[in-house]
Design an enzyme around this catalytic site. Structure first.
Site, PDB file in Angstrom:
ATOM      1  CG  ASP A 152      23.722   8.234 -11.178  1.00 16.69           C
ATOM      2  OD1 ASP A 152      24.362   7.413 -10.499  1.00 16.69           O
ATOM      3  OD2 ASP A 152      22.524   8.095 -11.483  1.00 16.69           O
TER       4      ASP A 152
ATOM      5  CD  GLU B  59      25.308   2.092  -9.851  1.00 20.36           C
ATOM      6  OE1 GLU B  59      25.106   3.061  -9.100  1.00 20.36           O
ATOM      7  OE2 GLU B  59      24.813   1.986 -10.977  1.00 20.36           O
ATOM      8  CD1 TRP B  60      29.059  -2.956  -1.364  1.00 25.24           C
ATOM      9  CD2 TRP B  60      29.707  -4.796  -2.493  1.00 25.24           C
ATOM     10  NE1 TRP B  60      29.524  -3.873  -0.448  1.00 25.24           N
ATOM     11  CE2 TRP B  60      29.924  -4.994  -1.117  1.00 25.24           C
ATOM     12  CE3 TRP B  60      30.044  -5.806  -3.388  1.00 25.24           C
ATOM     13  CZ2 TRP B  60      30.472  -6.189  -0.624  1.00 25.24           C
ATOM     14  CZ3 TRP B  60      30.580  -6.979  -2.894  1.00 25.24           C
ATOM     15  CH2 TRP B  60      30.785  -7.171  -1.524  1.00 25.24           C
ATOM     16  N   PRO B  61      29.831   0.101  -3.311  1.00 23.66           N
ATOM     17  CG  PRO B  61      31.919   0.735  -4.175  1.00 23.66           C
ATOM     18  CD  PRO B  61      30.851  -0.279  -4.319  1.00 23.66           C
ATOM     19  CG  LEU B  62      26.531   5.226  -5.255  1.00 19.26           C
ATOM     20  CD1 LEU B  62      26.990   6.624  -4.873  1.00 19.26           C
ATOM     21  CD2 LEU B  62      26.114   5.217  -6.717  1.00 19.26           C
ATOM     22  CE1 TYR B  63      21.622   2.931  -4.565  1.00 24.43           C
ATOM     23  CE2 TYR B  63      23.409   2.070  -5.928  1.00 24.43           C
ATOM     24  CZ  TYR B  63      22.187   2.705  -5.812  1.00 24.43           C
ATOM     25  OH  TYR B  63      21.523   3.122  -6.933  1.00 24.43           O
TER      26      TYR B  63
ATOM     27  CG  ASP C 120      21.586   0.977  -9.913  1.00 16.59           C
ATOM     28  OD1 ASP C 120      22.152   1.384  -8.885  1.00 16.59           O
ATOM     29  OD2 ASP C 120      21.164   1.735 -10.800  1.00 16.59           O
TER      30      ASP C 120
HETATM   31  C1  GLA Z   1      21.255   4.715 -10.889  1.00 20.45           C
HETATM   32  C2  GLA Z   1      22.639   4.423 -11.438  1.00 20.45           C
HETATM   33  C3  GLA Z   1      22.764   5.015 -12.831  1.00 20.45           C
HETATM   34  C4  GLA Z   1      21.694   4.428 -13.737  1.00 20.45           C
HETATM   35  C5  GLA Z   1      20.317   4.659 -13.125  1.00 20.45           C
HETATM   36  C6  GLA Z   1      19.240   3.913 -13.894  1.00 20.45           C
HETATM   37  O1  GLA Z   1      21.032   6.085 -10.681  1.00 20.45           O
HETATM   38  O2  GLA Z   1      23.627   4.950 -10.589  1.00 20.45           O
HETATM   39  O3  GLA Z   1      24.055   4.774 -13.362  1.00 20.45           O
HETATM   40  O4  GLA Z   1      21.944   3.066 -13.919  1.00 20.45           O
HETATM   41  O5  GLA Z   1      20.260   4.224 -11.781  1.00 20.45           O
HETATM   42  O6  GLA Z   1      17.975   4.054 -13.314  1.00 20.45           O
END
Ligand code: GLA
Length: 419
Positions: free
Chosen positions: A229, A201-205, A168
């Site tokens: 999410d 989750e690199w591109p999301l951030y 994450d």
């Molecule tokens: C972020 C991620 C979720 C989950 C939560 C856990 O929001 O995007 O998929 O892993 O953290 O805290």
């Protein structure tokens, strides 16, 4: 849960930039030989969140018992045979501090045998174990982050026998640290010599700050989250689908064996989706070549949801070896037509009825209009796979296919060329 803005400590306007094609077919994938087809498994987050209250909720808290029960069911109830192999732990498994040697450790009350023993158990069932950590100073739920500890954490996970890492991006102080951290962790995992799927989750951030460099992301990650999410609601699934189609010029071509766009977990079997909405999620996750991570309670799942999640024909589309992601082909009168090229000149076509009132609506497809005009040249066999399987028979190049779709529902077809 944090919003995207909170996560990085800033609120940025989401700027819709001109879409640029930088998907380069054949772009190098992370060279770990994993996720040649989209990863399939179970992930605890959406359904079980950060429930650490084992005193009051022993059956639903994040504990080794929960994962052992899910492992048993994955085998006894046909999930493993259907292809769901990775049993994945999300946030909140850790103790609040590292041990005296600086290693991450599982919460000793909730995981008395530690992760290593759980991994043994999961492996003894023929399954694989996934775990969760964070590139920054803390995980999103506030447990120890991996910043400054990438090598030791990668080694710890490998020593325990972990097979997948969801990494994450919360609590990272700078973008440079975030991007470097994802790269460093990928290389650290590689150096362990253990096969560990790397779920990013690199591109999301990075998106709030700049366009993600997918060519680079693909070289370090087996799949990557692009968008918010998923939650247990139709609104959430719709938003993910809308985001994916609006951004398809950027994300579709980059996907392929070894590297996939991850639209987040399947919430089929939970509380928020009607039957037709569940069908829509399953059909579209297959079209999008999405990793299939269920997040549902396998101890209490309806036979209908189970059959949908275990539908072999739909899973075969998701796992098609050609590994090309599908896309939205056309939007017309509140219908969407999506298609995905499959191996052996076959195609998958999904028609969504976007209208959220009234009854089933008819839609007629001329078969020349799908599959780049060649799917049915000179003829094809069409099978409806969802919502129920029906062999529709032989169609010629000039034929039309008439279908009826429930509000918010989707009809999924497989078209096999008869050359
Ligand atoms: C972020 C991620 C979720 C989950 C939560 C856990 O929001 O995007 O998929 O892993 O953290 O805290």
């Amino acid at each position: 849960m944090m919003s995207q803005g909170q996560r990085l400590g800033y609120v940025f306007e989401f700027s819709v930039l001109a879409l640029v094609f930088w998907g380069v077919p054949g772009t190098r994938a992370l060279d770990n030989g994993l996720s040649i087809t989209p990863t399939m498994g179970w992930l605890h987050w959406e359904r079980f969140l950060c429930n650490v209250n084992c005193l009051q909720e022993p059956d639903n808290c994040i504990s080794e018992q929960l994962f052992m029960q899910m492992a048993d069911l994955m085998v006894s109830d046909g999930w493993k045979d259907a292809g769901y192999q990775y049993l994945c732990i999300d946030d909140c498994w850790m103790a609040h501090t590292r041990n005296s040697k600086g290693k991450l450790q599982a919460d000793p009350k909730r995981f008395p045998g530690g992760i290593e023993r759980l991994a043994h158990y999961v492996h003894s069932k023929g399954l694989k174990l996934g775990i969760y950590a964070d590139v920054g100073n803390k995980t999103c739920a506030g447990y120890p982050g991996s910043f400054g500890h990438y090598d030791i954490d990668a080694k710890t996970f490998a020593d325990w026998g972990v097979d997948l890492l969801k990494f994450d991006g919360c609590y990272c102080d700078t973008l440079t640290h975030l991007v470097d951290g994802y790269k460093k962790m990928s290389l650290a995992l590689n150096r362990t010599g253990r096969s560990i799927v790397f779920s990013c989750e690199w591109p999301l951030y990075v998106r709030p700050f700049h366009k993600p460099n997918y060519t680079e992301i693909r070289q370090y990650c087996n799949h990557w989250r692009n968008f918010d999410d998923v939650s247990d609601s139709w609104q959430s699934v719709k938003q993910i689908l809308d985001w994916s189609s609006s951004n398809q010029a950027t994300i579709v071509d980059i996907a392929g064996p070894g590297g996939w766009n991850d639209p987040d977990m399947l919430i089929i079997g939970n509380y928020g989706l009607s039957w037709d909405q569940q069908v829509t999620q399953m059909a579209l996750w297959a079209i999008m070549a999405a990793p299939l991570f269920m997040s549902t309670d396998l101890r209490h799942i309806s036979p209908q949801a189970k059959a949908l999640l275990q539908n072999k024909d739909v899973i075969a589309i998701n796992q098609d070896p050609l590994g090309k992601q599908g896309y939205l082909l056309r939007k017309y009168h509140n219908f969407e037509v999506w298609e995905r090229p499959l191996s052996r000149l076959a195609w998958a076509v999904a028609v969504r009825n976007l209208q959220e009132l009234g009854g089933p609506r008819s839609y007629t497809i001329s078969v020349t209009s799908v599959g780049r005009a060649v799917a049915c040249k000179p003829a094809c066999f069409i099978t409806q796979l969802l919502p129920v399987k029906k062999e529709l028979g032989l169609f010629e190049w000039t034929s039309t296919l008439k279908t009826k779709i429930n509000p918010v529902g989707t009809v999924l077809f497989q078209i096999t060329n008869q050359a």
